[in-house]
Motif scaffolding. Structure first.
Motif, PDB file in Angstrom:
ATOM      1  N   THR A  79     -72.016   7.565  24.582  1.00  0.00           N
ATOM      2  CA  THR A  79     -71.837   7.378  26.017  1.00  0.00           C
ATOM      3  C   THR A  79     -71.033   6.266  26.291  1.00  0.00           C
ATOM      4  OG1 THR A  79     -74.051   8.533  26.287  1.00  0.00           O
ATOM      5  CG2 THR A  79     -73.120   6.975  28.092  1.00  0.00           C
ATOM      6  N   LEU A  80     -70.010   6.620  27.250  1.00  0.00           N
ATOM      7  CA  LEU A  80     -68.871   5.536  27.611  1.00  0.00           C
ATOM      8  C   LEU A  80     -69.350   5.162  29.112  1.00  0.00           C
ATOM      9  CD1 LEU A  80     -65.606   6.956  26.376  1.00  0.00           C
ATOM     10  CD2 LEU A  80     -67.075   5.436  25.154  1.00  0.00           C
ATOM     11  N   LEU A  81     -69.534   3.965  29.244  1.00  0.00           N
ATOM     12  CA  LEU A  81     -69.924   3.287  30.691  1.00  0.00           C
ATOM     13  C   LEU A  81     -68.876   2.578  31.164  1.00  0.00           C
ATOM     14  CD1 LEU A  81     -73.531   2.082  29.960  1.00  0.00           C
ATOM     15  CD2 LEU A  81     -72.960   4.102  31.077  1.00  0.00           C
ATOM     16  N   ASN A  82     -68.084   2.998  31.992  1.00  0.00           N
ATOM     17  CA  ASN A  82     -66.644   2.403  32.595  1.00  0.00           C
ATOM     18  C   ASN A  82     -65.851   1.634  31.454  1.00  0.00           C
ATOM     19  OD1 ASN A  82     -68.701   2.586  34.825  1.00  0.00           O
ATOM     20  ND2 ASN A  82     -66.560   1.791  35.956  1.00  0.00           N
ATOM     21  N   ALA A  83     -65.699   2.559  30.313  1.00  0.00           N
ATOM     22  CA  ALA A  83     -65.091   2.220  29.039  1.00  0.00           C
ATOM     23  C   ALA A  83     -63.624   1.623  29.282  1.00  0.00           C
ATOM     24  CB  ALA A  83     -64.923   3.162  27.895  1.00  0.00           C
ATOM     25  N   THR A  84     -63.321   0.221  28.867  1.00  0.00           N
ATOM     26  CA  THR A  84     -61.992   0.043  28.899  1.00  0.00           C
ATOM     27  C   THR A  84     -60.894   0.692  28.094  1.00  0.00           C
ATOM     28  OG1 THR A  84     -60.456  -2.063  28.929  1.00  0.00           O
ATOM     29  CG2 THR A  84     -62.125  -1.988  27.209  1.00  0.00           C
ATOM     30  N   PRO A  85     -59.923   1.260  28.853  1.00  0.00           N
ATOM     31  CA  PRO A  85     -58.990   2.176  28.176  1.00  0.00           C
ATOM     32  C   PRO A  85     -57.995   1.500  27.121  1.00  0.00           C
ATOM     33  CG  PRO A  85     -58.138   2.138  30.241  1.00  0.00           C
ATOM     34  CD  PRO A  85     -59.551   1.152  30.353  1.00  0.00           C
ATOM     35  N   PHE A  86     -58.033   0.223  27.387  1.00  0.00           N
ATOM     36  CA  PHE A  86     -56.828  -0.580  26.292  1.00  0.00           C
ATOM     37  C   PHE A  86     -57.584  -1.894  25.972  1.00  0.00           C
ATOM     38  CE2 PHE A  86     -56.026  -0.222  31.217  1.00  0.00           C
ATOM     39  CZ  PHE A  86     -56.454  -1.520  31.699  1.00  0.00           C
ATOM     40  N   TRP A  87     -56.900  -2.435  24.874  1.00  0.00           N
ATOM     41  CA  TRP A  87     -57.498  -3.798  24.492  1.00  0.00           C
ATOM     42  C   TRP A  87     -56.394  -4.314  23.734  1.00  0.00           C
ATOM     43  CZ3 TRP A  87     -61.169  -6.615  26.483  1.00  0.00           C
ATOM     44  CH2 TRP A  87     -61.398  -7.765  25.975  1.00  0.00           C
ATOM     45  N   GLY A  88     -56.147  -5.616  23.919  1.00  0.00           N
ATOM     46  CA  GLY A  88     -55.161  -6.581  23.123  1.00  0.00           C
ATOM     47  C   GLY A  88     -53.533  -6.211  23.674  1.00  0.00           C
ATOM     48  N   PHE A  89     -52.893  -7.063  23.315  1.00  0.00           N
ATOM     49  CA  PHE A  89     -51.236  -7.168  23.495  1.00  0.00           C
ATOM     50  C   PHE A  89     -50.739  -7.632  22.440  1.00  0.00           C
ATOM     51  CE2 PHE A  89     -52.455 -11.529  24.738  1.00  0.00           C
ATOM     52  CZ  PHE A  89     -51.507 -12.153  24.323  1.00  0.00           C
ATOM     53  N   VAL A  90     -51.133  -8.064  21.274  1.00  0.00           N
ATOM     54  CA  VAL A  90     -50.388  -8.338  20.168  1.00  0.00           C
ATOM     55  C   VAL A  90     -50.246  -7.199  19.241  1.00  0.00           C
ATOM     56  CG1 VAL A  90     -50.437  -9.750  18.046  1.00  0.00           C
ATOM     57  CG2 VAL A  90     -51.131 -10.893  20.153  1.00  0.00           C
TER      58      VAL A  90
ATOM     59  N   MET B 279     -42.500  -5.502  14.978  1.00  0.00           N
ATOM     60  CA  MET B 279     -43.112  -6.385  16.445  1.00  0.00           C
ATOM     61  C   MET B 279     -44.036  -7.312  16.343  1.00  0.00           C
ATOM     62  SD  MET B 279     -41.384  -4.925  19.221  1.00  0.00           S
ATOM     63  CE  MET B 279     -42.586  -5.599  20.424  1.00  0.00           C
ATOM     64  N   ALA B 280     -44.978  -7.210  15.191  1.00  0.00           N
ATOM     65  CA  ALA B 280     -45.972  -8.144  14.961  1.00  0.00           C
ATOM     66  C   ALA B 280     -45.297  -9.507  14.412  1.00  0.00           C
ATOM     67  CB  ALA B 280     -46.853  -7.490  14.028  1.00  0.00           C
ATOM     68  N   LYS B 281     -44.248  -9.420  13.850  1.00  0.00           N
ATOM     69  CA  LYS B 281     -43.500 -10.536  13.486  1.00  0.00           C
ATOM     70  C   LYS B 281     -43.169 -11.564  14.551  1.00  0.00           C
ATOM     71  CE  LYS B 281     -41.986  -8.831   9.006  1.00  0.00           C
ATOM     72  NZ  LYS B 281     -41.063  -8.488   7.821  1.00  0.00           N
ATOM     73  N   LEU B 282     -43.023 -11.027  15.738  1.00  0.00           N
ATOM     74  CA  LEU B 282     -42.506 -11.857  16.959  1.00  0.00           C
ATOM     75  C   LEU B 282     -43.789 -12.603  17.351  1.00  0.00           C
ATOM     76  CD1 LEU B 282     -40.642  -9.112  18.898  1.00  0.00           C
ATOM     77  CD2 LEU B 282     -39.696 -10.829  17.302  1.00  0.00           C
ATOM     78  N   PHE B 283     -44.831 -12.485  16.909  1.00  0.00           N
ATOM     79  CA  PHE B 283     -46.203 -13.220  17.359  1.00  0.00           C
ATOM     80  C   PHE B 283     -46.677 -13.953  16.172  1.00  0.00           C
ATOM     81  CE2 PHE B 283     -45.791  -9.751  20.197  1.00  0.00           C
ATOM     82  CZ  PHE B 283     -46.174 -10.157  21.496  1.00  0.00           C
ATOM     83  N   PRO B 284     -46.104 -15.324  16.196  1.00  0.00           N
ATOM     84  CA  PRO B 284     -46.435 -15.993  14.874  1.00  0.00           C
ATOM     85  C   PRO B 284     -48.052 -16.418  14.722  1.00  0.00           C
ATOM     86  CG  PRO B 284     -45.627 -17.347  16.558  1.00  0.00           C
ATOM     87  CD  PRO B 284     -45.387 -16.165  17.081  1.00  0.00           C
ATOM     88  N   TRP B 285     -48.669 -16.236  15.636  1.00  0.00           N
ATOM     89  CA  TRP B 285     -50.351 -16.401  15.560  1.00  0.00           C
ATOM     90  C   TRP B 285     -51.046 -15.204  15.950  1.00  0.00           C
ATOM     91  CZ3 TRP B 285     -54.487 -17.758  19.135  1.00  0.00           C
ATOM     92  CH2 TRP B 285     -55.628 -18.214  18.387  1.00  0.00           C
ATOM     93  N   ALA B 286     -51.887 -14.771  15.281  1.00  0.00           N
ATOM     94  CA  ALA B 286     -52.783 -13.768  15.531  1.00  0.00           C
ATOM     95  C   ALA B 286     -54.109 -13.934  15.513  1.00  0.00           C
ATOM     96  CB  ALA B 286     -52.245 -12.703  14.378  1.00  0.00           C
ATOM     97  N   GLY B 287     -54.636 -14.802  16.147  1.00  0.00           N
ATOM     98  CA  GLY B 287     -56.229 -15.103  16.353  1.00  0.00           C
ATOM     99  C   GLY B 287     -56.832 -15.685  15.249  1.00  0.00           C
ATOM    100  N   THR B 288     -56.174 -16.343  14.175  1.00  0.00           N
ATOM    101  CA  THR B 288     -56.738 -17.034  12.880  1.00  0.00           C
ATOM    102  C   THR B 288     -57.203 -18.537  13.287  1.00  0.00           C
ATOM    103  OG1 THR B 288     -54.851 -17.539  12.224  1.00  0.00           O
ATOM    104  CG2 THR B 288     -55.742 -15.447  11.030  1.00  0.00           C
ATOM    105  N   PHE B 289     -57.991 -19.102  12.295  1.00  0.00           N
ATOM    106  CA  PHE B 289     -58.246 -20.406  12.562  1.00  0.00           C
ATOM    107  C   PHE B 289     -57.535 -21.260  11.697  1.00  0.00           C
ATOM    108  CE2 PHE B 289     -61.972 -17.950  14.466  1.00  0.00           C
ATOM    109  CZ  PHE B 289     -62.224 -18.702  15.696  1.00  0.00           C
ATOM    110  N   PRO B 290     -57.248 -22.460  11.855  1.00  0.00           N
ATOM    111  CA  PRO B 290     -57.314 -23.116  13.118  1.00  0.00           C
ATOM    112  C   PRO B 290     -56.290 -22.704  14.279  1.00  0.00           C
ATOM    113  CG  PRO B 290     -56.297 -24.660  11.883  1.00  0.00           C
ATOM    114  CD  PRO B 290     -56.549 -23.315  10.937  1.00  0.00           C
TER     115      PRO B 290
END
Length: 519
Positions: free
Chosen positions: A278-289, A298-309
């Motif tokens: 069941t989807l309750l007002n499910a967001t139809p999109f997520w993320g921009f990277v 295209m992914a190479k244009l973003f040097p950081w992708a959420g890793t730590f630190p």
């Protein structure tokens, strides 16, 4: 004419007085009908006599609602209410000397109002299902918080709730307490949110900083967090192993906002673990990277992708944004946006969100979530794959949602035309918390429909309405909250839904209303 009232177990406890304008007729006349409708006993209003159906012919039904019928047809019967098991829309019987007739046969020609049960009223001693708070260690140092209810319902279907962005299992307290009386219910916190934030810093800093420093901003990553990224793909895997290792069998998934996306994405990859979603007002999109597997260049244009630190420039941006969005007045403004009914008490939700923002790992977790790569499948692709796998889907959308507007729900409906679609108004982005009475009623009915393999009609549909494919339905659902009556309109869109048909229907309704006013 006589009105015969059906009761559930424990039987013979009147739910509502019914008009006494009924002549007597034999209770035996209605025994077969009552048995077919699975009520335990029937009572003659005129004679006061009761006929109890033997236990071996009775299957217990819980969760009654009351439907009130008014209008021309009702005037010939006197004003009355009909008590029905929630799973059904035709249960009580109106009979005459020439035979019996279902009330549902006449409801379409009159205005009808469904009265759904309120939430457990703990102030008056009515207890909801007890909730337990637990932790599950999925991987070293990664602890998943979840809540569970319905311990005694060993044979009931399992239901798993997935939360939206910025909240956790606490946002489903009203489902855990209410639905936990009938099902086994779980609600979990995604890693990086709620109480599933890490218990220690995922990074090591060469500089000595105070105890109040934020986590995730060190110089290098701890070994256990080297591959940690708070992404939809991480949450997909989290849901998979939670179902396999904690629940142990396929589940019904219910997801709000981000939780809807994650649930659908998970179901697209693991349909064998899902009974329905069941989807309750499910967001139809997520993320921009861009996803590196889907768009490597295209992914190479973003040097950081959420890793730590976090890189130094991202750290400065995160600290600046975090100070602004975690201010109490900012959080309060956001809640006012997403709740259509501002009389809804959101104090507990507000305090829990504020509590999470004080965790030392929360700011870096937000940055990781925002810069994590997109999922491999889009919302639309996930929906298509679920349809190809014949996975049952139910769509519930609050009409007044300022973020996921109705057009997104309608688009999903067009993609899976056989999925029941319920549009609730007034209700915003979080209908399960704003109008839980209605959402819980619809969820119960949908699950009962699937568990009965269609022998139980979908919520708001009786047999005759379910057979009509070219008719949208609109019903008013009434419930009581804190002593006051509330009314929510629920629109059901049929399998032949189209935007043009919706527009035509709206124009016809407006024209009819205008003509009525001019008269």
């Amino acid at each position: 004419m006589e009105v015969v009232l059906g009761y559930h177990s424990p039987c013979c406890v009147p739910l509502e007085s019914i008009s006494k304008r009924a002549s007597s007729c034999s209770l035996k006349h209605h025994e077969s009908r009552a048995r077919a409708l699975q009520v335990r006993c029937i009572t003659s209003i005129s004679s006061g006599r009761t006929l109890t159906i033997p236990d071996e012919k009775y299957r217990p039904l819980k969760n009654l609602y009351v439907r009130e019928v008014t209008g021309p047809t009702a005037s010939s019967l006197g004003r009355f209410r009909v008590a029905c098991p929630k799973a059904f829309t035709e249960n009580s019987v109106i009979g005459g000397e020439s035979g019996s007739t279902d009330i549902s046969r006449t409801v379409d020609s009159v205005s009808s109002k469904f009265i759904v049960p309120p939430l457990p009223d703990e102030a008056n001693g009515e207890r909801g299902a007890p909730i337990s708070s637990r932790f599950w260690e999925w991987k070293p140092k990664l602890y998943v918080h979840y809540e569970k209810s319905g311990f005694a319902n060993a044979k009931a279907p399992p239901v798993l709730f997935l939360p939206g962005f910025g909240v956790g299992s606490f946002h489903y307290e009203k489902q855990l307490k209410d639905l936990g009386r009938d099902y086994r219910v779980w609600a979990l916190d995604f890693l990086g949110q709620g109480m599933s934030l890490p218990l220690e810093d995922p990074t090591v800093s060469s500089k000595e900083e105070g105890e109040n420093r934020s986590w995730g901003f060190g110089d290098k990553t701890e070994p256990w967090a080297e591959e940690l990224v708070y992404s939809v793909d991480l949450w997909k895997d989290q849901v998979r192993y939670f179902i396999e290792q904690v629940i142990g069998e396929p589940v019904y998934i219910v997801g709000n906002s981000l939780g809807g996306y994650v649930g659908l994405y998970f179901a697209a990859f693991h349909p064998e673990l899902v009974r329905g979603i069941t989807l309750l007002n499910a967001t139809p999109f997520w993320g921009f990277v861009p996803n590196p597997n889907k768009s490597p260049l295209m992914a190479k244009l973003f040097p950081w992708a959420g890793t730590f630190p976090l890189p130094a420039n991202v750290r400065k941006l995160t600290e600046s944004v975090w100070q602004k969005i975690t201010r109490p007045n900012t959080l309060a403004d956001v809640l006012r946006q997403v709740y259509a009914d501002h009389t809804t008490n959101v104090d507990k939700v507000f305090s829990r969100i504020l509590e999470v923002t004080e965790h030392p790992a929360a700011a870096a977790a937000l940055a990781s979530i925002m810069f994590a790569p997109r999922p491999l499948l889009s919302f639309s692709e996930s929906l298509s794959r679920c349809r190809e796998n014949n996975l049952p889907i139910c769509l519930m959308y609050g009409k007044e949602d300022p973020w996921v507007a109705p057009l997104w729900g309608h688009q999903a409906k067009r993609q899976v035309p056989d999925a029941p679609y319920y549009e609730l108004s007034p209700a915003g982005h979080c209908p399960h918390d704003e109008v839980p009475e209605v959402v819980n009623y619809l969820l119960r009915g949908w699950i009962n429909n699937l568990e009965s393999r269609g022998s139980v009609a979908l919520p708001l549909l009786n047999d005759s309405e379910a057979a009509v494919d070219d008719c949208d339905l609109s019903k008013d659902l009434e419930f009581v909250r804190e002593g006051s009556k509330k009314l929510v309109n629920v629109k059901y869109l049929n399998s032949n839904y189209s935007p043009w048909k919706q527009l035509t229907s709206l124009v016809k309704a407006r024209t009819k209303n205008l003509a009525a006013k001019l008269q």
